[in-house]
Design an enzyme around this catalytic site. Sequence first.
Site, mmCIF file in Angstrom:
data_model
loop_
_atom_site.group_PDB
_atom_site.id
_atom_site.type_symbol
_atom_site.label_atom_id
_atom_site.label_comp_id
_atom_site.label_asym_id
_atom_site.label_seq_id
_atom_site.Cartn_x
_atom_site.Cartn_y
_atom_site.Cartn_z
ATOM 1 N N GLU A 1 -2.006 5.085 3.042
ATOM 2 C CA GLU A 1 -1.956 3.659 2.669
ATOM 3 C C GLU A 1 -3.334 3.055 2.380
ATOM 4 O O GLU A 1 -3.470 2.226 1.483
ATOM 5 C CB GLU A 1 -1.240 2.857 3.761
ATOM 6 C CG GLU A 1 0.257 3.125 3.878
ATOM 7 C CD GLU A 1 0.594 4.346 4.722
ATOM 8 O OE1 GLU A 1 -0.333 4.999 5.255
ATOM 9 O OE2 GLU A 1 1.791 4.675 4.841
ATOM 10 N N ASP B 1 0.787 -1.238 0.000
ATOM 11 C CA ASP B 1 0.000 0.000 0.000
ATOM 12 C C ASP B 1 0.816 1.284 0.000
ATOM 13 O O ASP B 1 0.335 2.326 0.453
ATOM 14 C CB ASP B 1 -0.899 -0.011 1.247
ATOM 15 C CG ASP B 1 -0.104 -0.282 2.521
ATOM 16 O OD1 ASP B 1 1.107 -0.029 2.520
ATOM 17 O OD2 ASP B 1 -0.701 -0.737 3.512
ATOM 18 N N HIS C 1 6.604 5.436 12.668
ATOM 19 C CA HIS C 1 6.894 6.256 11.491
ATOM 20 C C HIS C 1 5.656 6.754 10.758
ATOM 21 O O HIS C 1 5.776 7.577 9.854
ATOM 22 C CB HIS C 1 7.760 5.467 10.504
ATOM 23 C CG HIS C 1 7.018 4.341 9.820
ATOM 24 N ND1 HIS C 1 6.255 4.543 8.701
ATOM 25 C CD2 HIS C 1 6.910 3.041 10.115
ATOM 26 C CE1 HIS C 1 5.718 3.384 8.329
ATOM 27 N NE2 HIS C 1 6.099 2.458 9.172
ATOM 28 N N GLU D 1 -0.435 -9.137 -0.840
ATOM 29 C CA GLU D 1 -0.976 -8.576 0.412
ATOM 30 C C GLU D 1 -2.192 -7.700 0.097
ATOM 31 O O GLU D 1 -2.308 -6.549 0.523
ATOM 32 C CB GLU D 1 0.081 -7.791 1.195
ATOM 33 C CG GLU D 1 -0.251 -7.630 2.664
ATOM 34 C CD GLU D 1 0.824 -6.866 3.438
ATOM 35 O OE1 GLU D 1 0.856 -5.635 3.375
ATOM 36 O OE2 GLU D 1 1.649 -7.543 4.087
ATOM 37 N N HIS E 1 13.375 5.013 12.194
ATOM 38 C CA HIS E 1 13.156 5.229 10.763
ATOM 39 C C HIS E 1 13.970 6.452 10.314
ATOM 40 O O HIS E 1 14.124 7.406 11.072
ATOM 41 C CB HIS E 1 11.661 5.461 10.556
ATOM 42 C CG HIS E 1 11.208 5.365 9.140
ATOM 43 N ND1 HIS E 1 11.533 6.316 8.203
ATOM 44 C CD2 HIS E 1 10.455 4.445 8.492
ATOM 45 C CE1 HIS E 1 10.988 5.979 7.039
ATOM 46 N NE2 HIS E 1 10.334 4.844 7.195
ATOM 47 N N ARG F 1 2.675 8.512 9.006
ATOM 48 C CA ARG F 1 2.420 9.926 8.734
ATOM 49 C C ARG F 1 1.395 10.545 9.673
ATOM 50 O O ARG F 1 1.553 11.653 10.143
ATOM 51 C CB ARG F 1 1.900 10.085 7.299
ATOM 52 C CG ARG F 1 2.948 10.400 6.309
ATOM 53 C CD ARG F 1 2.342 10.647 4.936
ATOM 54 N NE ARG F 1 3.277 11.396 4.126
ATOM 55 C CZ ARG F 1 4.429 10.922 3.684
ATOM 56 N NH1 ARG F 1 4.797 9.700 3.992
ATOM 57 N NH2 ARG F 1 5.222 11.681 2.957
HETATM 58 C C1 UD1 Z 1 6.914 4.865 3.360
HETATM 59 C C2 UD1 Z 1 5.481 4.505 2.953
HETATM 60 C C3 UD1 Z 1 4.760 3.819 4.100
HETATM 61 C C4 UD1 Z 1 5.562 2.662 4.636
HETATM 62 C C5 UD1 Z 1 6.974 3.105 4.969
HETATM 63 C C6 UD1 Z 1 7.794 1.921 5.377
HETATM 64 C C7 UD1 Z 1 4.316 6.018 1.427
HETATM 65 C C8 UD1 Z 1 3.554 7.276 1.284
HETATM 66 N N1 UD1 Z 1 4.753 5.734 2.669
HETATM 67 O O1 UD1 Z 1 6.830 5.847 4.373
HETATM 68 O O2 UD1 Z 1 3.504 3.360 3.653
HETATM 69 O O3 UD1 Z 1 4.928 2.192 5.803
HETATM 70 O O4 UD1 Z 1 7.572 3.704 3.806
HETATM 71 O O5 UD1 Z 1 8.941 2.295 6.054
HETATM 72 O O6 UD1 Z 1 4.551 5.316 0.471
HETATM 73 N N2 UD1 Z 1 14.559 8.122 4.128
HETATM 74 C C9 UD1 Z 1 15.924 8.004 3.981
HETATM 75 N N3 UD1 Z 1 16.440 6.775 3.640
HETATM 76 C C10 UD1 Z 1 15.677 5.672 3.452
HETATM 77 C C11 UD1 Z 1 14.284 5.796 3.623
HETATM 78 C C12 UD1 Z 1 13.738 7.019 3.938
HETATM 79 O O7 UD1 Z 1 16.657 8.949 4.151
HETATM 80 O O8 UD1 Z 1 16.208 4.603 3.141
HETATM 81 C C13 UD1 Z 1 13.973 9.442 4.465
HETATM 82 C C14 UD1 Z 1 14.040 10.412 3.271
HETATM 83 O O9 UD1 Z 1 14.251 11.704 3.750
HETATM 84 C C15 UD1 Z 1 12.634 10.315 2.669
HETATM 85 C C16 UD1 Z 1 11.819 10.151 3.934
HETATM 86 O O10 UD1 Z 1 12.575 9.287 4.766
HETATM 87 O O11 UD1 Z 1 12.267 11.440 1.906
HETATM 88 C C17 UD1 Z 1 10.419 9.642 3.732
HETATM 89 O O12 UD1 Z 1 10.370 8.457 2.949
HETATM 90 P P1 UD1 Z 1 8.941 8.026 2.306
HETATM 91 O O13 UD1 Z 1 9.121 6.743 1.606
HETATM 92 O O14 UD1 Z 1 8.378 9.161 1.531
HETATM 93 O O15 UD1 Z 1 7.994 7.863 3.556
HETATM 94 P P2 UD1 Z 1 8.022 6.827 4.734
HETATM 95 O O16 UD1 Z 1 7.570 7.540 5.955
HETATM 96 O O17 UD1 Z 1 9.305 6.093 4.734
HETATM 97 N N1 UDP Z 2 12.353 -3.625 9.972
HETATM 98 C C1 UDP Z 2 13.728 -3.744 9.739
HETATM 99 N N2 UDP Z 2 14.575 -2.939 10.431
HETATM 100 C C2 UDP Z 2 14.138 -2.039 11.330
HETATM 101 C C3 UDP Z 2 12.745 -1.901 11.543
HETATM 102 C C4 UDP Z 2 11.887 -2.704 10.833
HETATM 103 O O1 UDP Z 2 14.161 -4.574 8.932
HETATM 104 O O2 UDP Z 2 14.968 -1.342 11.935
HETATM 105 C C5 UDP Z 2 11.430 -4.488 9.190
HETATM 106 C C6 UDP Z 2 10.391 -5.216 9.985
HETATM 107 O O3 UDP Z 2 10.868 -6.486 10.389
HETATM 108 C C7 UDP Z 2 9.235 -5.335 9.016
HETATM 109 C C8 UDP Z 2 9.363 -4.099 8.153
HETATM 110 O O4 UDP Z 2 10.700 -3.622 8.335
HETATM 111 O O5 UDP Z 2 9.385 -6.464 8.173
HETATM 112 C C9 UDP Z 2 8.369 -3.055 8.566
HETATM 113 O O6 UDP Z 2 8.688 -1.873 7.947
HETATM 114 P P1 UDP Z 2 8.063 -0.488 8.368
HETATM 115 O O7 UDP Z 2 7.634 -0.524 9.790
HETATM 116 O O8 UDP Z 2 9.046 0.553 7.955
HETATM 117 O O9 UDP Z 2 6.829 -0.353 7.374
HETATM 118 P P2 UDP Z 2 5.309 -0.833 7.432
HETATM 119 O O10 UDP Z 2 5.280 -2.299 7.643
HETATM 120 O O11 UDP Z 2 4.649 -0.039 8.505
HETATM 121 O O12 UDP Z 2 4.787 -0.443 6.090
#
Ligand code: UD1
Ligand code: UDP
Length: 377
Positions: A133, A97, A206, A119, A239, A208
């Site tokens: 999501e 999602d 994490h 999923e 995160h 939003r």
């Molecule tokens: C995203 C997904 C969310 C999911 C989450 C898993 C959307 C809108 N959100 O949220 O559904 O639960 O991923 O973790 O698709 N960043 C880094 N390095 C990384 C990852 C993220 O620096 O490897 C920072 C960057 O500044 C980036 C910000 O995190 O712009 C946000 O990343 P983004 O994917 O937009 O949102 P998440 O909160 O990670």
């Molecule tokens: N996870 C990971 N390292 C971490 C935190 C989470 O590998 O430090 C894994 C966790 O086991 C799970 C997935 O990341 O499989 C969950 O990701 P996240 O919580 O970022 O996203 P969501 O599931 O809420 O979309």
Amino acid sequence: MIKVMSIFGTRPEAIKMAPIIQEMERRKNEIESVICVTAQHREMLDSVLETFNIIPDYDLNIMKKGQTLDSVTGIILQGLNGILEKEQPDMVLVHGDTTTTFASALAAFYHKIPVGHVEAGLRTHNLYSPYPEEANRQMVGNIAELHFTPTMQSLKNLLQENKDPEKIYVTGNTAIDALKTTVRKEYDSSVLHWAKDARIILLTAHRRENWGAPLKRVFSAVNKITEQYPDVRVIYPCHMNPAVRGLADEMFGSNNRVRVIEPLEVTDFHNLIKKSYLVLTDSGGIQEEGPSLGKPVLVVRETTERPEGVEAGTLKLVGTSTENIVRQVSRLLDDNKEYERMSRAENPYGDGHASERIVNAVIRYFRNKEMGESISA
Ligand code: UD1
Ligand code: UDP
């Protein structure tokens, strides 16, 4: 040969697509697997790719610090255009999602390529919780040709939306397939040494809709708990989103019973769940992993699309009020019976063979299609 392109971009998508990619690799005489990552996440995605030894064929490399929903959507749509044009896969597989999931499904649809949704069928029926999501998964549900649902509950959700039952497969969740390969009895790590004999609360946050005040309330609850229970240590693999990181550093900077650490590599994270006393989280995927590892999970959200874990008794929705979180965590720390009840290992998310079922279903779908076409010819 059937050509399937898997498109994903964030950490959780990669973790749950990895077992499917590995299964397609094992069956490469029947199915050709092409991998495209958007890299909506960069470091957190690369860590998973490395763990599961996945080398993408295409990498859109889109991540920008502090990216927005609309920019991510637009760049993915444009980036996938040429790749889909060139590869012409028979099917695109997306997971879950995220914005990558939605934009990739839409790109495939614009190219009239059928989408398989892994999923599928999770619902809260509230478009703003989780945001964005819930909207993403509903929109992908409308585009998808095949739906792979983790549970009977998610199947029912799709049937209520009048989706064709012949196109829905109850497979279990591929998260459980992944867990089977990562958790080890003899696991050890430096952060476990830091916690010594303390009861570990594993924290992640994490979402939003929790940014700002709700997250502050959750972190305040954590500070109160560590003040009240000297035998508790909190480990928070934070995160990388700056919207979360800054607040965590500010709120936990002077609390030496809380360790804010970098995101963990997935094997470390799964093993850390196993070593923890309980998990406090707003994550989606961790709501599947906690129950599967027999750990109570308190979910700091107002809604969940994973009611199966709540019914099984290992998940509890506790919201984001500081008082309620402190009350619920205290109960699990004080009341052995309640702890035992919640940590009873119940796994409503499948038997670890979801990927095989998904790959089988994809192959069968194309065989049936071919047969139908040759009969009508
Ligand atoms: C995203 C997904 C969310 C999911 C989450 C898993 C959307 C809108 N959100 O949220 O559904 O639960 O991923 O973790 O698709 N960043 C880094 N390095 C990384 C990852 C993220 O620096 O490897 C920072 C960057 O500044 C980036 C910000 O995190 O712009 C946000 O990343 P983004 O994917 O937009 O949102 P998440 O909160 O990670
Ligand atoms: N996870 C990971 N390292 C971490 C935190 C989470 O590998 O430090 C894994 C966790 O086991 C799970 C997935 O990341 O499989 C969950 O990701 P996240 O919580 O970022 O996203 P969501 O599931 O809420 O979309």
